[in-house]
Write a protein that holds these residues in place. Structure first.
Motif, PDB file in Angstrom:
ATOM      1  N   PHE A   5       0.831  -1.212   0.000  1.00  0.00           N
ATOM      2  CA  PHE A   5       0.000   0.000   0.000  1.00  0.00           C
ATOM      3  C   PHE A   5       0.859   1.253   0.000  1.00  0.00           C
ATOM      4  O   PHE A   5       0.603   2.205  -0.747  1.00  0.00           O
ATOM      5  N   VAL A   6       1.911   1.271   0.826  1.00  0.00           N
ATOM      6  CA  VAL A   6       2.797   2.426   0.909  1.00  0.00           C
ATOM      7  C   VAL A   6       3.517   2.649  -0.417  1.00  0.00           C
ATOM      8  O   VAL A   6       3.595   3.782  -0.919  1.00  0.00           O
ATOM      9  N   ASN A   7       4.056   1.567  -0.998  1.00  0.00           N
ATOM     10  CA  ASN A   7       4.758   1.687  -2.278  1.00  0.00           C
ATOM     11  C   ASN A   7       3.834   2.168  -3.379  1.00  0.00           C
ATOM     12  O   ASN A   7       4.215   3.005  -4.210  1.00  0.00           O
ATOM     13  N   ALA A   8       2.615   1.633  -3.396  1.00  0.00           N
ATOM     14  CA  ALA A   8       1.636   2.045  -4.401  1.00  0.00           C
ATOM     15  C   ALA A   8       1.275   3.512  -4.228  1.00  0.00           C
ATOM     16  O   ALA A   8       1.124   4.249  -5.213  1.00  0.00           O
ATOM     17  N   SER A   9       1.141   3.954  -2.989  1.00  0.00           N
ATOM     18  CA  SER A   9       0.809   5.353  -2.709  1.00  0.00           C
ATOM     19  C   SER A   9       1.930   6.279  -3.166  1.00  0.00           C
ATOM     20  O   SER A   9       1.685   7.334  -3.762  1.00  0.00           O
ATOM     21  N   ILE A  10       3.175   5.883  -2.894  1.00  0.00           N
ATOM     22  CA  ILE A  10       4.328   6.694  -3.314  1.00  0.00           C
ATOM     23  C   ILE A  10       4.385   6.805  -4.829  1.00  0.00           C
ATOM     24  O   ILE A  10       4.598   7.895  -5.386  1.00  0.00           O
ATOM     25  N   VAL A  13       1.564   9.110  -6.115  1.00  0.00           N
ATOM     26  CA  VAL A  13       1.886  10.526  -5.930  1.00  0.00           C
ATOM     27  C   VAL A  13       2.968  10.964  -6.910  1.00  0.00           C
ATOM     28  O   VAL A  13       2.900  12.049  -7.494  1.00  0.00           O
ATOM     29  N   THR A  14       3.964  10.100  -7.122  1.00  0.00           N
ATOM     30  CA  THR A  14       5.028  10.401  -8.084  1.00  0.00           C
ATOM     31  C   THR A  14       4.460  10.593  -9.483  1.00  0.00           C
ATOM     32  O   THR A  14       4.849  11.519 -10.207  1.00  0.00           O
ATOM     33  N   TYR A 165       1.508  -1.174 -12.358  1.00  0.00           N
ATOM     34  CA  TYR A 165       0.702  -0.268 -13.192  1.00  0.00           C
ATOM     35  C   TYR A 165       1.193   1.172 -13.048  1.00  0.00           C
ATOM     36  O   TYR A 165       1.329   1.886 -14.054  1.00  0.00           O
ATOM     37  N   HIS A 166       1.458   1.612 -11.825  1.00  0.00           N
ATOM     38  CA  HIS A 166       1.906   2.992 -11.630  1.00  0.00           C
ATOM     39  C   HIS A 166       3.301   3.205 -12.215  1.00  0.00           C
ATOM     40  O   HIS A 166       3.607   4.301 -12.713  1.00  0.00           O
ATOM     41  N   LYS A 167       4.155   2.198 -12.165  1.00  0.00           N
ATOM     42  CA  LYS A 167       5.464   2.301 -12.814  1.00  0.00           C
ATOM     43  C   LYS A 167       5.293   2.482 -14.321  1.00  0.00           C
ATOM     44  O   LYS A 167       5.990   3.292 -14.950  1.00  0.00           O
ATOM     45  N   PHE A 168       4.356   1.706 -14.875  1.00  0.00           N
ATOM     46  CA  PHE A 168       4.066   1.836 -16.302  1.00  0.00           C
ATOM     47  C   PHE A 168       3.567   3.238 -16.628  1.00  0.00           C
ATOM     48  O   PHE A 168       3.994   3.845 -17.624  1.00  0.00           O
TER      49      PHE A 168
END
Length: 290
Positions: A5-10, A13-14, A165-168
């Protein structure tokens, strides 16, 4: 888990920070390298592209929510031979197929809306700009391809693969804007829109083929014997509620530029478009932590 959850949130936001800063730089470049007429067409194209909301009709959110429900059942199953596991897997396969049909036909419909009806609308504004038809034609095709990918992003997020997904999305936003700025600085003017969307399409295709090709192929092959979901009875009621909010959002934020261009011309639309984009930046800034 908490770490996920923390990594996904970061990463989320990024992604928003990157999008916000890219948006701001794009507005600066537009104001310095585009004439008022080119600015008007740029923002008019942007507003017309947003018509994809009438094709999606909230289906992306519906797929994400329903697939999340089934993915959690699959993860909680200790035996893949149980009816619970098979039923959840088949329901996820059904949701995927509904999404493929919806966004597949939606992509075709959006091509018609943007390329044919969109061209008629832009012509009615009397833009008097050489080459805009070819630019708009290619843009319409590329946007239609992008909307057809929505089913994949909704399933991926629903299955809680949000970090990947967020990295993508970070890579896609960076690559798209890099292409946009490069073409702008090279004097490509409105062709920067084609470069921006075109790179997004290429990155999306590569990501899906390299990361999720096997998963979606297996999901598509399911026979759906144990599925008991129905689009009409289960998905449609939820979808209709989401669409109402989507429709109000379009009327609130995207109708001003087309109407201004039709009534007062594309140069005035450029001024309105720039003002609304600045207002959008302020709004994005206030929501960046959410």
């Amino acid at each position: 888990s908490k770490s996920i959850f923390v990594n996904a949130s970061i990463l989320s936001v990024t992604s928003k920070v990157l999008q916000l800063s890219s948006h701001a730089l794009t507005l600066i470049l537009i104001s310095n390298f585009f004439s008022l007429k080119e600015q008007g067409l740029f923002f008019l194209f942007h507003s017309l592209i947003s018509l994809q909301i009438f094709v999606e009709l909230g289906m992306g959110n519906v797929i994400q929510n329903f697939s999340s429900h089934e993915a959690e059942k699959i993860r909680s199953s200790t035996n893949i031979k149980t009816i619970k596991f098979k039923a959840a897997t088949d329901r996820l396969g059904y949701i995927f197929r509904i999404g493929l049909i919806w966004f597949g036909f939606g992509g075709v419909l959006l091509t018609f809306i943007l390329v044919l009806l969109g061209t008629e609308f832009i012509e009615a504004t009397k833009p008097d700009y050489e080459g805009w038809k070819l630019i708009w034609f290619i843009t319409g095709l590329l946007v239609s391809i992008l909307i057809s990918f929505q089913v994949f992003w909704s399933i991926i997020q629903g299955c809680n693969w949000v970090i990947g997904y967020h990295k993508f999305k970070i890579i896609q936003i960076f690559a798209g804007n890099l292409a946009l700025w490069t073409v702008m600085l090279s004097g490509g003017k409105l062709w920067s829109i084609v470069a921006f969307i075109g790179i997004q399409v290429v990155v999306a295709i590569m990501y899906l083929l390299l990361r999720y090709r096997a998963f979606f192929y297996d999901l598509f092959k399911l026979k759906l014997i144990n599925n008991n979901l129905s689009w009409r009875k289960d998905l449609l009621p939820f979808q209709s509620l989401i669409f109402i909010s989507f429709l109000s959002g379009y009327l609130a934020y995207n109708i001003q530029v087309p109407m201004t261009s039709l009534l007062f011309g594309v140069e005035e639309a450029g001024k309105v478009g720039a003002s609304w984009q600045l207002a959008g930046l302020v709004s994005m800034l206030s929501l960046i932590h959410i």
